[in-house]
Structures are given as C-alpha cells and as structure tokens.
Write a protein that holds these residues in place. Sequence first.
Motif, PDB file in Angstrom:
ATOM      1  N   ALA A 151       0.740  -1.172  -0.033  1.00 50.92           N
ATOM      2  CA  ALA A 151       0.066  -0.045  -0.023  1.00 50.92           C
ATOM      3  C   ALA A 151       0.687   1.227   0.023  1.00 50.92           C
ATOM      4  O   ALA A 151       0.474   2.314  -0.658  1.00 50.92           O
ATOM      5  CB  ALA A 151      -1.022  -0.019   1.248  1.00 50.92           C
ATOM      6  N   GLN A 152       2.056   1.220   0.630  1.00 51.12           N
ATOM      7  CA  GLN A 152       2.921   2.246   0.981  1.00 51.12           C
ATOM      8  C   GLN A 152       3.596   2.716  -0.492  1.00 51.12           C
ATOM      9  O   GLN A 152       3.792   3.619  -0.963  1.00 51.12           O
ATOM     10  CB  GLN A 152       4.052   2.081   1.765  1.00 51.12           C
ATOM     11  CG  GLN A 152       5.039   2.933   2.064  1.00 51.12           C
ATOM     12  CD  GLN A 152       4.613   4.540   2.174  1.00 51.12           C
ATOM     13  OE1 GLN A 152       3.451   4.648   2.995  1.00 51.12           O
ATOM     14  NE2 GLN A 152       5.278   5.505   1.594  1.00 51.12           N
TER      15      GLN A 152
ATOM     16  N   ARG B 292       1.236   4.288  -2.805  1.00 50.23           N
ATOM     17  CA  ARG B 292       0.973   5.559  -2.609  1.00 50.23           C
ATOM     18  C   ARG B 292       2.248   6.329  -3.267  1.00 50.23           C
ATOM     19  O   ARG B 292       2.107   7.559  -3.716  1.00 50.23           O
ATOM     20  CB  ARG B 292       0.963   5.776  -1.063  1.00 50.23           C
ATOM     21  CG  ARG B 292      -0.413   6.131  -0.621  1.00 50.23           C
ATOM     22  CD  ARG B 292      -0.576   6.316   0.812  1.00 50.23           C
ATOM     23  NE  ARG B 292       0.190   5.623   1.924  1.00 50.23           N
ATOM     24  CZ  ARG B 292      -0.209   4.483   2.556  1.00 50.23           C
ATOM     25  NH1 ARG B 292      -1.423   4.009   2.112  1.00 50.23           N
ATOM     26  NH2 ARG B 292       0.229   3.863   3.277  1.00 50.23           N
TER      27      ARG B 292
ATOM     28  N   SER C  17     -11.830  -5.813   3.903  1.00 44.64           N
ATOM     29  CA  SER C  17     -11.772  -4.457   4.130  1.00 44.64           C
ATOM     30  C   SER C  17     -10.678  -4.189   3.180  1.00 44.64           C
ATOM     31  O   SER C  17      -9.520  -4.887   2.887  1.00 44.64           O
ATOM     32  CB  SER C  17     -11.648  -4.248   5.496  1.00 44.64           C
ATOM     33  OG  SER C  17     -10.606  -5.018   6.081  1.00 44.64           O
ATOM     34  N   ALA C  18     -10.825  -2.723   2.952  1.00 37.97           N
ATOM     35  CA  ALA C  18      -9.599  -2.149   1.798  1.00 37.97           C
ATOM     36  C   ALA C  18      -8.498  -1.606   2.765  1.00 37.97           C
ATOM     37  O   ALA C  18      -8.683  -1.077   3.708  1.00 37.97           O
ATOM     38  CB  ALA C  18     -10.284  -1.153   1.212  1.00 37.97           C
ATOM     39  N   GLN C  19      -7.156  -1.746   1.925  1.00 38.54           N
ATOM     40  CA  GLN C  19      -6.222  -1.155   2.473  1.00 38.54           C
ATOM     41  C   GLN C  19      -5.729   0.210   1.968  1.00 38.54           C
ATOM     42  O   GLN C  19      -5.130   0.981   2.612  1.00 38.54           O
ATOM     43  CB  GLN C  19      -4.847  -2.263   2.752  1.00 38.54           C
ATOM     44  CG  GLN C  19      -4.917  -3.282   3.597  1.00 38.54           C
ATOM     45  CD  GLN C  19      -5.906  -4.505   3.165  1.00 38.54           C
ATOM     46  OE1 GLN C  19      -5.819  -4.804   1.920  1.00 38.54           O
ATOM     47  NE2 GLN C  19      -6.818  -5.020   3.789  1.00 38.54           N
ATOM     48  N   ALA C  20      -6.153   0.272   0.896  1.00 43.55           N
ATOM     49  CA  ALA C  20      -5.800   1.423  -0.060  1.00 43.55           C
ATOM     50  C   ALA C  20      -7.025   2.415  -0.043  1.00 43.55           C
ATOM     51  O   ALA C  20      -8.148   1.999   0.496  1.00 43.55           O
ATOM     52  CB  ALA C  20      -5.758   0.971  -1.463  1.00 43.55           C
ATOM     53  N   ARG C  21      -6.545   3.677  -0.136  1.00 46.74           N
ATOM     54  CA  ARG C  21      -7.561   4.779   0.101  1.00 46.74           C
ATOM     55  C   ARG C  21      -8.709   4.578  -0.843  1.00 46.74           C
ATOM     56  O   ARG C  21      -9.932   4.675  -0.761  1.00 46.74           O
ATOM     57  CB  ARG C  21      -7.080   6.094  -0.136  1.00 46.74           C
ATOM     58  CG  ARG C  21      -7.730   7.056   0.435  1.00 46.74           C
ATOM     59  CD  ARG C  21      -7.262   8.587   0.628  1.00 46.74           C
ATOM     60  NE  ARG C  21      -6.941   8.887  -1.204  1.00 46.74           N
ATOM     61  CZ  ARG C  21      -6.136   9.905  -1.359  1.00 46.74           C
ATOM     62  NH1 ARG C  21      -5.957  10.959  -0.439  1.00 46.74           N
ATOM     63  NH2 ARG C  21      -5.853  10.160  -2.701  1.00 46.74           N
ATOM     64  N   GLU C  22      -8.371   4.058  -2.343  1.00 48.45           N
ATOM     65  CA  GLU C  22      -9.351   3.950  -3.263  1.00 48.45           C
ATOM     66  C   GLU C  22      -9.632   2.834  -3.464  1.00 48.45           C
ATOM     67  O   GLU C  22      -8.750   1.803  -3.862  1.00 48.45           O
ATOM     68  CB  GLU C  22      -8.774   4.628  -4.494  1.00 48.45           C
ATOM     69  CG  GLU C  22      -8.395   6.438  -4.389  1.00 48.45           C
ATOM     70  CD  GLU C  22      -9.455   7.185  -4.336  1.00 48.45           C
ATOM     71  OE1 GLU C  22     -10.633   6.628  -4.493  1.00 48.45           O
ATOM     72  OE2 GLU C  22      -9.336   8.385  -3.915  1.00 48.45           O
ATOM     73  N   PHE C  23     -10.754   2.191  -3.519  1.00 51.59           N
ATOM     74  CA  PHE C  23     -11.203   0.943  -3.587  1.00 51.59           C
ATOM     75  C   PHE C  23     -12.448   0.701  -4.379  1.00 51.59           C
ATOM     76  O   PHE C  23     -13.333   1.375  -4.195  1.00 51.59           O
ATOM     77  CB  PHE C  23     -10.973  -0.028  -2.488  1.00 51.59           C
ATOM     78  CG  PHE C  23     -12.226   0.039  -1.485  1.00 51.59           C
ATOM     79  CD1 PHE C  23     -12.165   1.219  -0.689  1.00 51.59           C
ATOM     80  CD2 PHE C  23     -13.118  -0.859  -1.483  1.00 51.59           C
ATOM     81  CE1 PHE C  23     -13.324   1.241   0.133  1.00 51.59           C
ATOM     82  CE2 PHE C  23     -14.206  -0.849  -0.644  1.00 51.59           C
ATOM     83  CZ  PHE C  23     -14.239   0.429   0.217  1.00 51.59           C
TER      84      PHE C  23
ATOM     85  N   GLN D 158      -7.645  -0.403  -5.442  1.00 55.41           N
ATOM     86  CA  GLN D 158      -7.752  -1.811  -4.856  1.00 55.41           C
ATOM     87  C   GLN D 158      -9.046  -2.297  -5.401  1.00 55.41           C
ATOM     88  O   GLN D 158     -10.063  -1.605  -5.296  1.00 55.41           O
ATOM     89  CB  GLN D 158      -7.475  -1.659  -3.411  1.00 55.41           C
ATOM     90  CG  GLN D 158      -7.421  -3.085  -2.658  1.00 55.41           C
ATOM     91  CD  GLN D 158      -7.259  -2.975  -1.456  1.00 55.41           C
ATOM     92  OE1 GLN D 158      -7.337  -2.177  -0.846  1.00 55.41           O
ATOM     93  NE2 GLN D 158      -6.861  -4.219  -0.876  1.00 55.41           N
TER      94      GLN D 158
ATOM     95  N   CYS E 233      -2.760   6.256 -11.241  1.00 52.27           N
ATOM     96  CA  CYS E 233      -3.761   6.392 -10.303  1.00 52.27           C
ATOM     97  C   CYS E 233      -4.079   4.914  -9.794  1.00 52.27           C
ATOM     98  O   CYS E 233      -4.208   4.132 -10.717  1.00 52.27           O
ATOM     99  CB  CYS E 233      -5.053   7.059 -10.835  1.00 52.27           C
ATOM    100  SG  CYS E 233      -4.867   8.731 -11.023  1.00 52.27           S
TER     101      CYS E 233
END
Lengths: 62, 575
Positions: free
Chosen positions: B495-496, B499, B518-524, B511, B508
């Motif tokens: 995820a890091q 980013r 559940s999502a680990q990235a901001r956009e999913f 996920q 862009c």
Amino acid sequence: MKTTLNLADADAFYEQLLDVHGGLTREQSELLNARLILLLANQVGDPQVLKDCLAAARQRLE
Amino acid sequence: MSTGYADAAFTNGYQFTEGTGYALPEYPFVEPPELKTGELRRYPVVIAGGGITGLTLACALARQGIAAVLLDEDNTVGVKGASSRGICYTQKSLEIFHRLGIYERIAAKGIQWSVGRTFAGKDEVYAFDLRQQSGYNLSTQPPFINIQQFYIEGYLVERIYQLGTVDLRWQSRVSAFEQGPEFATLTVQTPAGEYRLQADHVIDATGSHSPFRQWCEAGVTRRQGDDRWCIADVRFSTRPPIERHTWIEAPFNENRAVWQHLMGDEVWRIDYQMAPDTDAAANSREDVVRERLERQFGTDVKIEIVWVGPYAYRSECIDEMRHGRVFFMGDAAKVVSPFGARGGNTGVADADNLAWKLAAVLKKRAAPRLLDSYHEERHEAARQNVLVTNRTARFLRPADGAERLFRSAALSLAREYGFARQLINTGRMAIANPYTQSSACSYNEHGGVIGPGLSVQNVSFNWADGSEGVVNDLLQWADGRLLVLVFGALSAAAAQRLRALGLGWPVCSVQVLGAEGSAQAREFVRDPKGHLQGACHVFGHAWALVRPDAYLAASGEAVDGHLLQAVEKSLGMRS
C-alpha cells in the motif's frame, strides 16, 4: 511430416482411393479430391505437418 | 428534377437522393486568426481530415484539454470522395465512443445486432450469435451497432464544440506541406484566402486519397483485384429480420455474393458482388439496381433507393505510420475491403491509440519516444486487418481453377460437417487488435499470464457505496494517467509503495476487492462477479496496468519494482 509408411495396408488403401473415383467425371473427381484433402487436413490438424505436406506435394512440379 | 435517385458517379461519390436522402448538417466557415491578423501561429497538434478518424482524435484530445486544430475541406460530415462509408461499429469502437460521451446517442439511433447467417444457394450454411461468445458478453456495450457513419461524425462534431479547446476549421483544404527539425508548415486554402500555420505534430486523417503520402514520400504496399461490388442503401415497405445475412452464392445475384444489413432510419444496406471487372457506371444505374433488388425481394415489396455506391476491392497499407512529425491514421494509413468492418473501426482505434500518447507527451507525463509505439501497435493492427480481409476477398472472389474448386469443396462439406463451416469466410468481424510487439507493453516472459497488449473490456463493478461503475468511469477518473488495479488484499508495504508511485508518476491506483473484505488502499472498488479481473486477463492476487485507451500495458503479482519498470515502459521512459 512422416515419410515412412504409416498405413496398415498400403495396397488396400491405394485400391480404395482408386475405387472411390469410379464412374465419376473428371470434374466430379476433382471435387472429390478437394473434399478429401479438406477432410484429411482436419484429421491431421498439426499446422507444421500440414505445411510440410503442402511443400512436399508442390516439389518438382515446375 | 427529382428521380428519387442520384446517379452514382463511380468516383466513389457519396451522394444522396434529393427527396428521400438525408439532410446533412452544415458547419460554418469561420475566418481563422491567421487570416484576420496575418500572424503565423504554431499549434501542438494539427489534424488534417474530419472523417470518423480525425474527429475521434480531435474529440479525444479535446477531452484532455489539448488545443488542436482540425482542418476539413468540406463543410459537412458524410463527405464526398469516400467509398463504401462505414455502417458497422464494433464493441471496442462503441466503448471508445462511450468514453468520448456520444455512445448514448449512437445506441439510440443505431441498430443492435448479434445474429449472422450465411447462405449458399437456398441453404443456410451456418449461423452465429455474437452474444453467446465469451469475448463479447462482459462489456456494457453490445457486440455491434449498425449506424450510418455520418451520424457518428455529426455526434463527434457536436461533442467537440461542446468541449471547446479543439478548433474545427471547415472548408479548409491543406494544399502544401513541409517539415523540418523544428516544426511542420501547412498551407491551407479557404474561401477567404490562403494561409500558413505551423505544427509540432501533424495527423493525416485525410482518407485513401491522402496527399501526405506523397509529401512524405511514404511507401505503400498495394493489392488490387478485379472484384467489383455495388451497394444499394434502401428502405422497404416490409422489413427483413434484424440479422446480418450473407450469401456466398446468391441465386438472385447470378450466384455471386450478397450482404444484407440494417442501419439507422430503417435503411438497409444491400451489397452485391458484381461480375469481375464489371462496368461500375452501368451496374449502378437506377433501373439496373431496382431490377437486382426485385430479383432478391420480389416485386410486391415497395423499395425506396436512398443511395447507390459501386466500389472496387483493394487493399493498401502504408509501410511506416509515422514520418517525422506526421502520423498517418485511418484510411490514410491503410485501406481494406469492407469485409468484417475492419476499415472505420480501425481508424477509430488508431485515433484512440495516438490521442492519449500525444496528450501524455504534451503534458510532459511521458517521453516523446512513446509516440513511436503508435506505429508499432497500429501497424501490427493494420497488417493484421489487411491479411484478414485479403483472405475473405479471396474466398469471395476465388480465382478460376483450384481456388474455386476448394471453395466448392468447403461449401459442400460445410452443410454436413462442423469443421468445414470454419473454412467459410464471409468476413471475420473486427476485434480490438492485440499488440504483441510494442515497446510500451511489458510482456510476461515466462508464459504464465497472457494479457499485456490486449484490450480491457468496459465491464461493470461496484463502487465502495455499492452503486455500479464501469471501466470507462475509472479511466475518466484517472484523466489521462495510467490506472493500476490491484486485486485482493494489500500488505502495508505494498500500500505504501502504491502511494509513493502515485506521488512520483502519472498513475492512479485502485484496490479491487471481492464482495467481502476490507480495503487497505484509499481508493477501492468491489468486483463481486470477477468481471473486472476477467477483463484485465489476470487471476488471483495480481495487479493490472491499464492505459487510457483501455489496453493492458502490463500485469504482475507482487507490487514491486516490476510494476515501476512497467510504468516507465508504458510512458516511453524505458526501452
């Protein structure tokens, strides 16, 4: 492409090949041969074998 | 005098009847700044030709905010000088038009079809339903829509006006061209006089009579046959089924081929194969055409002839699609016979391919070298389309002797045996051409996933709030940047890295989760049916690098250095 004998009974096949043309006009015989090539080609399937056979058949005709 | 029929000149004229044809829109000539002030201006992109290809490019550039100039010699769409204008638009083209914002209008005006039937004599040899084929059923666009080409062109023009940024210059004919290391110079003739303008990039979308081929001394590989066809676009008092019907040997056309296809406005395109080297003028006369139609449909059916257009089969393919600052596209780059709808659709794909690359280079998001991949990718497509249509042409117009004999053999076998139906070639429908040799795609070396270089269908998925989205929404959100879709759970490190990638590169990331998780990235987004994953040609935990033209640039498993390399490669920054 196989170049050694793969037919169980070569003489019998050759006879059948002649007999199947029996009583046909030259035009009908040509059509039969063309149909036979397409049927046999589909049995072979392998593109490289088919390519080799086409090249071998064409050899020394000109 | 209105005869209900305009005599077709056999100069490939596209002519309409006075009373019954179409009313084409007319666009105003506006005096350009060059003529008003006499100043010489330079533009990043100048497009010559406002047919379906040039307008698609102009519209795609306008969406990216690129200030381009489009020069068209006419003041309308559906222009003269083009043979056999397109009617049949593929799923890929429809997906592109969806992205450009004109798909809804095309769908409302056009006719959807998926069933095709092929006949020889009175017998049906085989039939297909494209909706049943896996290659088509995932997209939110149908396999095909039939619509007159000028409708699409008209929608594009209106959309370009709406978007602004691209300057459409009508009645502006390019009469001279030269290019140097700094820029290219075009001379333009207009009703208000002649002027010159400079361009960094020039797009030749002027069609099959392109003057740029000569100006650039472009090599062209040609093939010309003796096959002749004659199109009749007609309206009937009783309508045939909404299917594509093809006769290889039509009893009502002296045992030659016939096509039957529906377009918008209840107009049918009936395309007749003529005798080899036939006299086009004589065969296009109204009484001759009418007699031909009556033989097919009977004398009871009232027939209104909208347009008649004879054409000769030929193929042409330019050897290089880029000559310095000039990019050839559409019919200017290659001409094929219309079998399988491989003309206009590949012009649309040419335009969509170059548009995002030009925009990325002009915005300094990509290296200028990325533009070379236009030739690599679209010339492969052009060669493939020429090859496929030439095979069809050879099946439909076999040379006397062995070629005709084998066609008879194939036809007679096809009635009984499934395998022989595959030999019957009445046109192989256009597809989104794969790119197998592009310097902008990262191919997976060790077999494994086959995907880079393939088109990504416009499938649907669910946004985080449960509402439905499609791939084109994601591409629009990415706004000309690359899109990384990462399927499955993400480690904190991955995820890091994503980013960081988004901060340093025009990328862009999104996920993609299944129904749960559940999502680990901001956009999913969620892909409960796996359609998005299927469209990206990946399985399990994987990432897919999707380009703005909805082609897969690369795919992989771990979010690591390979992803960064693939991003660089797809932007022309790494060989």
